[in-house]
Design a protein around this motif. Structure first.
Motif, PDB file in Angstrom:
ATOM      1  N   HIS A  60       0.971  -1.179  -0.131  1.00 52.86           N
ATOM      2  CA  HIS A  60      -0.266  -0.037   0.125  1.00 52.86           C
ATOM      3  C   HIS A  60       0.961   1.398   0.035  1.00 52.86           C
ATOM      4  N   ASP A  61       0.685   2.229  -0.859  1.00 54.22           N
ATOM      5  CA  ASP A  61       1.546   3.287  -0.943  1.00 54.22           C
ATOM      6  C   ASP A  61       0.474   4.486  -0.288  1.00 54.22           C
ATOM      7  N   ARG A  62       0.993   4.866   0.811  1.00 57.85           N
ATOM      8  CA  ARG A  62       0.137   5.891   1.568  1.00 57.85           C
ATOM      9  C   ARG A  62       0.266   7.271   0.944  1.00 57.85           C
ATOM     10  N   ASN A  63       1.132   7.622   0.300  1.00 61.78           N
ATOM     11  CA  ASN A  63       1.299   8.845  -0.541  1.00 61.78           C
ATOM     12  C   ASN A  63       0.094   8.836  -1.526  1.00 61.78           C
TER      13      ASN A  63
ATOM     14  N   GLY B  62      -2.431   6.566  -1.545  1.00 61.54           N
ATOM     15  CA  GLY B  62      -3.572   6.058  -1.070  1.00 61.54           C
ATOM     16  C   GLY B  62      -4.015   4.696  -2.345  1.00 61.54           C
TER      17      GLY B  62
ATOM     18  N   TRP C  80      -2.988   0.743  -3.393  1.00 61.71           N
ATOM     19  CA  TRP C  80      -2.427  -0.702  -3.458  1.00 61.71           C
ATOM     20  C   TRP C  80      -1.633  -0.848  -4.777  1.00 61.71           C
TER      21      TRP C  80
END
Length: 93
Positions: free
Chosen positions: A19-22, A24, A26
Motif C-alpha cells: 500500500h502506497d500511503r502517499n 492512497g 495498493w
C-alpha cells in the motif's frame, strides 16, 4: 497462459503487494515495474493468493457470495484478470 478454477496462484518471486500511503493506492511491485490496483483487482488478489488461499474456484465462490453477484460473471472476470497478471509476470502457478 491459462488459469483454471482448480489451480492455485501466488505472487511471482520478487513481486510484493504494498500500500502506497502517499498515493492512497495498493500496488503490485516487481523489479522495475509497478502496477496500481483498483478495488476489484485487490479483492481478487487477496482471495486468490496467500498461504491459506483456496483454489481459484473456491475464491470465485467466496467472491460471488461476498458481493452477491452471479458466479458466472465473477468467474469470467477473475480468470481473465489472473491470466493477464500471470502473463505479465506478476503471478506464478
Amino acid at each position: 497462459m491459462t488459469v483454471a478454477e482448480d489451480s492455485r496462484v501466488r505472487l511471482a518471486p520478487g513481486v510484493m503487494l504494498r500500500h502506497d500511503r502517499n498515493r492512497g493506492a495498493w500496488m503490485l511491485m516487481a523489479p522495475e515495474r509497478v502496477l496500481t490496483l483498483d478495488d476489484t483487482a485487490l479483492a481478487v488478489l487477496r482471495a486468490c493468493t496467500g498461504p491459506d488461499a483456496p483454489t481459484i474456484g473456491g475464491a470465485i465462490d467466496a467472491l460471488a457470495a461476498e458481493y452477491d453477484a452471479p458466479r458466472g460473471e465473477i468467474a469470467t472476470d477473475v480468470l481473465e484478470l489472473l491470466a493477464d497478471l500471470r502473463l505479465k509476470g506478476y503471478l506464478a502457478p
